[in-house]
Design an enzyme around this catalytic site. Sequence first.
Site, PDB file in Angstrom:
ATOM      1  N   LYS A   6      54.896  -9.195  28.494  1.00 42.45           N
ATOM      2  CA  LYS A   6      55.981 -10.092  28.087  1.00 42.45           C
ATOM      3  C   LYS A   6      55.629 -11.536  28.423  1.00 42.45           C
ATOM      4  O   LYS A   6      55.851 -12.452  27.626  1.00 42.45           O
ATOM      5  CB  LYS A   6      57.298  -9.669  28.760  1.00 42.45           C
ATOM      6  CG  LYS A   6      57.854  -8.390  28.148  1.00 42.45           C
ATOM      7  CD  LYS A   6      58.963  -7.753  28.955  1.00 42.45           C
ATOM      8  CE  LYS A   6      59.314  -6.392  28.326  1.00 42.45           C
ATOM      9  NZ  LYS A   6      60.291  -5.635  29.103  1.00 42.45           N
TER      10      LYS A   6
ATOM     11  N   GLN B  73      63.520  -6.119  34.515  1.00 45.09           N
ATOM     12  CA  GLN B  73      62.724  -4.972  34.080  1.00 45.09           C
ATOM     13  C   GLN B  73      63.309  -3.682  34.655  1.00 45.09           C
ATOM     14  O   GLN B  73      63.533  -3.573  35.853  1.00 45.09           O
ATOM     15  CB  GLN B  73      61.265  -5.158  34.546  1.00 45.09           C
ATOM     16  CG  GLN B  73      60.315  -4.101  34.034  1.00 45.09           C
ATOM     17  CD  GLN B  73      60.158  -4.102  32.519  1.00 45.09           C
ATOM     18  OE1 GLN B  73      60.071  -5.153  31.887  1.00 45.09           O
ATOM     19  NE2 GLN B  73      60.148  -2.923  31.916  1.00 45.09           N
TER      20      GLN B  73
ATOM     21  N   ASP C 215      68.112  -9.399  26.469  1.00 44.20           N
ATOM     22  CA  ASP C 215      67.961  -7.973  26.164  1.00 44.20           C
ATOM     23  C   ASP C 215      69.164  -7.439  25.380  1.00 44.20           C
ATOM     24  O   ASP C 215      69.101  -6.356  24.813  1.00 44.20           O
ATOM     25  CB  ASP C 215      67.835  -7.172  27.477  1.00 44.20           C
ATOM     26  CG  ASP C 215      66.391  -6.737  27.743  1.00 44.20           C
ATOM     27  OD1 ASP C 215      65.602  -6.728  26.780  1.00 44.20           O
ATOM     28  OD2 ASP C 215      66.071  -6.414  28.894  1.00 44.20           O
TER      29      ASP C 215
END
Length: 370
Positions: free
Chosen positions: A78, A122, A145
């Site tokens: 990422k 994460q 997200d």
Amino acid sequence: MSTPATSAAPAAPAAAPKAPSSPFMNGNVIDGKAVAAKIREETAAKVAELKAKFGKVPGLAVVIVGERKDSQTYVRMKKKACEEVGIASFGADLPDTATQDEVLAVVAGFNANPDVHGILVQLPLPKHIDEQAVLGAISVEKDVDGFQPLNIGRLAMKGREPLFTPCTPLGCMVLLERCGIPIKGKRAVVVGRSNIVGMPAALLLNKRDATVTVVHSATPKAEAEAICLQADIIIAAAGQAQLVRGSWVKPGAAVIDVGTNPIDDKTKASGYRLVGDAHFEECKAVAGAITPVPGGVGPMTIAILIRNTADSGERFITGAVKVSGAGRQRKGLAKLIPTREQLASPLPLLAAAVGVAAGAVLQRATAGRR
Ligand code: NAP
């Protein structure tokens, strides 16, 4: 002299369903890497434009807790993807022993940081940390997200749009769109209903006017097969290796395979290979379009993450949303989410609820006059 026809011309054989033609397809196989590369290219152009006009670039903060190798690999990927398109990357690397309060403090710091426009924690988090509490602490305006209940709720509601949509399901939709596969009015089946893939995928398909059915672990297998066989679009996200067989697929249908399942393969140095939730060879023989695993949905997840971050950066940099002193601007729908302080002392919450209800009544009463 013409010869009279003695019999009707033989009926032409039924035409095989035509695969949609797209620069992103090889035959009927969707090239997820190529679509993802295009999204990254478009994102890089947006970031460059923001930098040229405002002297600022979008920023993404990634929080990782613990030493899981797979999580560290994803975080590295990422950060690398951010660098490649010019997004500034921020990070916090906390040990397995970090307390929930320490993680919440890191999130609060990024909420308040005006150079950070997207925050990603994460998953999975170590067991002693309440995932919901941590994800819920991310500012709605920075929830790249798209897992915040407010963003999911708006995705579910007619006439509302979320600030962010979860990356993997949105990646599936972008694959369909860029490959010219029609969605409106089509029958779609989503196999799986998880909060991060299946459920938002079904909401997205519904928002794009597909007729959607969801099958899950309690759906009898024969029924799941019969339902899938009706579908023009199947999104497979069950985490079950090769669950969707060729016999489940209507000729010409699109199969978007989200699954990534390791299975034993002695021919590989690693001893395993990844397969999807669909049996690729069987389904490819029948489908009009299909994503491979790997190289289909996988590359889209990160591409959409950086696009979400760039969109968020644009909103902040152009002033469409602002960072408040606390890092969390509570305006619009966000005002309806009770703060921790309100939950601790229900009186102000009650007052807020009464205020909202009164506002709604007033709005209804005045609606006809506008
Ligand atoms: P998950 O949280 O385990 O959810 C699986 C879902 O599938 C659940 O809703 C479950 O039903 C349903 N299910 C399980 N067995 C089923 C069956 N036999 N028939 C129909 N439905 C069944 O998994 P997830 O996070 O959604 O991920 C799904 C797959 O996508 C996994 O292979 C994962 O590795 C992969 N994935 C890939 C990416 C990517 O970027 N490529 C991203 C995320 C996930 P219940 O609700 O009834 O339990």
